[in-house]
Design a protein around this motif. Structure first.
Motif, PDB file in Angstrom:
ATOM      1  N   ALA A   1       0.768  -1.146   0.016  1.00  0.00           N
ATOM      2  CA  ALA A   1      -0.046  -0.078   0.076  1.00  0.00           C
ATOM      3  C   ALA A   1       0.995   1.313   0.001  1.00  0.00           C
ATOM      4  CB  ALA A   1      -0.888  -0.013   1.242  1.00  0.00           C
ATOM      5  N   ALA A   2       0.474   2.279  -0.714  1.00  0.00           N
ATOM      6  CA  ALA A   2       1.450   3.481  -0.831  1.00  0.00           C
ATOM      7  C   ALA A   2       0.185   4.533  -1.050  1.00  0.00           C
ATOM      8  CB  ALA A   2       2.073   3.255  -2.026  1.00  0.00           C
ATOM      9  N   HIS A   3       0.252   5.534   0.287  1.00  0.00           N
ATOM     10  CA  HIS A   3      -0.758   6.287   0.303  1.00  0.00           C
ATOM     11  C   HIS A   3      -0.474   7.643  -0.532  1.00  0.00           C
ATOM     12  CE1 HIS A   3       2.114   8.239   3.146  1.00  0.00           C
ATOM     13  NE2 HIS A   3       1.475   9.259   3.028  1.00  0.00           N
ATOM     14  N   LYS A   4       0.662   7.812  -0.792  1.00  0.00           N
ATOM     15  CA  LYS A   4       1.109   8.872  -1.655  1.00  0.00           C
ATOM     16  C   LYS A   4       0.496   8.512  -3.406  1.00  0.00           C
ATOM     17  CE  LYS A   4       5.118  10.739   0.723  1.00  0.00           C
ATOM     18  NZ  LYS A   4       6.332  10.698   0.993  1.00  0.00           N
ATOM     19  N   GLU A   5       0.665   7.323  -3.579  1.00  0.00           N
ATOM     20  CA  GLU A   5       0.149   7.043  -4.893  1.00  0.00           C
ATOM     21  C   GLU A   5      -1.243   6.656  -5.022  1.00  0.00           C
ATOM     22  OE1 GLU A   5       3.299   5.666  -4.053  1.00  0.00           O
ATOM     23  OE2 GLU A   5       4.238   7.524  -4.801  1.00  0.00           O
ATOM     24  N   ASN A   6      -1.945   6.715  -3.759  1.00  0.00           N
ATOM     25  CA  ASN A   6      -3.360   5.999  -3.741  1.00  0.00           C
ATOM     26  C   ASN A   6      -3.550   4.497  -4.110  1.00  0.00           C
ATOM     27  OD1 ASN A   6      -4.388   8.372  -2.702  1.00  0.00           O
ATOM     28  ND2 ASN A   6      -5.010   9.302  -4.547  1.00  0.00           N
ATOM     29  N   SER A   7      -2.455   3.942  -4.031  1.00  0.00           N
ATOM     30  CA  SER A   7      -2.378   2.620  -4.843  1.00  0.00           C
ATOM     31  C   SER A   7      -2.276   1.394  -3.852  1.00  0.00           C
ATOM     32  CB  SER A   7      -1.258   2.479  -5.697  1.00  0.00           C
ATOM     33  OG  SER A   7       0.123   2.161  -5.130  1.00  0.00           O
ATOM     34  N   VAL A   8      -2.884   0.214  -4.046  1.00  0.00           N
ATOM     35  CA  VAL A   8      -2.831  -0.862  -3.036  1.00  0.00           C
ATOM     36  C   VAL A   8      -2.719  -2.104  -4.354  1.00  0.00           C
ATOM     37  CG1 VAL A   8      -3.980  -2.437  -1.624  1.00  0.00           C
ATOM     38  CG2 VAL A   8      -3.909  -0.051  -1.226  1.00  0.00           C
ATOM     39  N   SER A   9      -1.627  -2.706  -3.831  1.00  0.00           N
ATOM     40  CA  SER A   9      -1.355  -3.961  -5.055  1.00  0.00           C
ATOM     41  C   SER A   9      -1.439  -4.948  -4.047  1.00  0.00           C
ATOM     42  CB  SER A   9       0.072  -3.839  -5.440  1.00  0.00           C
ATOM     43  OG  SER A   9       0.317  -2.684  -6.084  1.00  0.00           O
ATOM     44  N   VAL A  10      -2.159  -6.005  -4.602  1.00  0.00           N
ATOM     45  CA  VAL A  10      -2.414  -7.258  -3.910  1.00  0.00           C
ATOM     46  C   VAL A  10      -2.168  -8.558  -4.708  1.00  0.00           C
ATOM     47  CG1 VAL A  10      -4.170  -8.556  -2.347  1.00  0.00           C
ATOM     48  CG2 VAL A  10      -4.429  -6.041  -2.619  1.00  0.00           C
ATOM     49  N   GLU A  11      -1.572  -9.327  -4.253  1.00  0.00           N
ATOM     50  CA  GLU A  11      -1.275 -10.672  -4.637  1.00  0.00           C
ATOM     51  C   GLU A  11      -2.121 -11.924  -4.020  1.00  0.00           C
ATOM     52  OE1 GLU A  11       2.856 -12.195  -4.473  1.00  0.00           O
ATOM     53  OE2 GLU A  11       2.446 -13.845  -5.607  1.00  0.00           O
ATOM     54  N   PHE A  12      -2.754 -12.639  -4.585  1.00  0.00           N
ATOM     55  CA  PHE A  12      -3.938 -13.335  -3.923  1.00  0.00           C
ATOM     56  C   PHE A  12      -3.880 -14.780  -4.656  1.00  0.00           C
ATOM     57  CE2 PHE A  12      -7.691 -12.853  -6.539  1.00  0.00           C
ATOM     58  CZ  PHE A  12      -7.335 -11.841  -7.383  1.00  0.00           C
ATOM     59  N   ASP A  13      -4.468 -15.535  -4.088  1.00  0.00           N
ATOM     60  CA  ASP A  13      -4.692 -16.893  -4.330  1.00  0.00           C
ATOM     61  C   ASP A  13      -6.111 -16.858  -5.132  1.00  0.00           C
ATOM     62  OD1 ASP A  13      -5.411 -19.690  -5.150  1.00  0.00           O
ATOM     63  OD2 ASP A  13      -4.565 -20.413  -3.112  1.00  0.00           O
ATOM     64  N   ALA A  14      -6.306 -17.183  -6.153  1.00  0.00           N
ATOM     65  CA  ALA A  14      -7.714 -16.939  -6.783  1.00  0.00           C
ATOM     66  C   ALA A  14      -8.545 -18.179  -6.722  1.00  0.00           C
ATOM     67  CB  ALA A  14      -7.599 -16.779  -8.456  1.00  0.00           C
ATOM     68  N   ASP A  15      -7.971 -19.265  -6.126  1.00  0.00           N
ATOM     69  CA  ASP A  15      -8.909 -20.244  -5.829  1.00  0.00           C
ATOM     70  C   ASP A  15      -9.461 -20.272  -4.204  1.00  0.00           C
ATOM     71  OD1 ASP A  15      -8.288 -21.829  -8.160  1.00  0.00           O
ATOM     72  OD2 ASP A  15      -6.209 -22.721  -7.253  1.00  0.00           O
ATOM     73  N   THR A  16      -8.842 -19.140  -3.512  1.00  0.00           N
ATOM     74  CA  THR A  16      -9.347 -18.959  -2.176  1.00  0.00           C
ATOM     75  C   THR A  16     -10.073 -17.612  -1.851  1.00  0.00           C
ATOM     76  OG1 THR A  16      -7.040 -20.204  -1.597  1.00  0.00           O
ATOM     77  CG2 THR A  16      -8.393 -18.716   0.010  1.00  0.00           C
ATOM     78  N   THR A  17      -9.657 -16.593  -2.743  1.00  0.00           N
ATOM     79  CA  THR A  17     -10.749 -15.453  -2.572  1.00  0.00           C
ATOM     80  C   THR A  17     -10.637 -14.705  -3.990  1.00  0.00           C
ATOM     81  OG1 THR A  17     -10.894 -13.439  -1.065  1.00  0.00           O
ATOM     82  CG2 THR A  17      -8.669 -13.952  -2.179  1.00  0.00           C
ATOM     83  N   THR A  18     -11.272 -13.468  -3.793  1.00  0.00           N
ATOM     84  CA  THR A  18     -11.762 -12.924  -5.089  1.00  0.00           C
ATOM     85  C   THR A  18     -11.180 -11.172  -4.768  1.00  0.00           C
ATOM     86  OG1 THR A  18     -14.004 -12.281  -4.165  1.00  0.00           O
ATOM     87  CG2 THR A  18     -13.643 -14.321  -5.492  1.00  0.00           C
ATOM     88  N   GLU A  19     -11.381 -10.708  -6.103  1.00  0.00           N
ATOM     89  CA  GLU A  19     -11.065  -9.501  -6.262  1.00  0.00           C
ATOM     90  C   GLU A  19     -12.121  -8.826  -5.513  1.00  0.00           C
ATOM     91  OE1 GLU A  19     -10.040  -7.963 -10.205  1.00  0.00           O
ATOM     92  OE2 GLU A  19     -10.313  -5.827  -9.677  1.00  0.00           O
TER      93      GLU A  19
END
Ligand code: CU
Length: 69
Positions: A36-54
């Motif tokens: 997460a980077a508040h200055k860029e208003n960005s959150v990057s997430v790596e996730f297991d698509a078999d376990t959770t969803t966007e």
């Protein structure tokens, strides 16, 4: 299978907000890593698509009081 998404997140004002969002996302089953980077208003997430969803990830962010564009 792991997937990565980059989200534009509004309302993060400092490092504390980054920690808040990162902690809540990391607690979600299936989330592998968060940047997460508040200055860029960005959150990057790596996730297991078999376990959770966007959609579930976005829900955690909005439940924490931030906006997702
Ligand atoms: Cu803050």
């Amino acid at each position: 299978m792991s997937e990565s998404i980059g989200l534009t997140v509004t309302g993060m004002k400092c490092g504390g907000c980054e920690t808040n969002v990162t902690g809540k996302l990391t607690a979600l089953a299936g989330v592998i890593s968060v940047k997460a980077a508040h200055k860029e208003n960005s959150v990057s997430v790596e996730f297991d698509a078999d376990t959770t969803t966007e959609a579930a990830i976005k829900q955690v962010i909005t439940d924490a009081g931030f906006g997702v564009e």
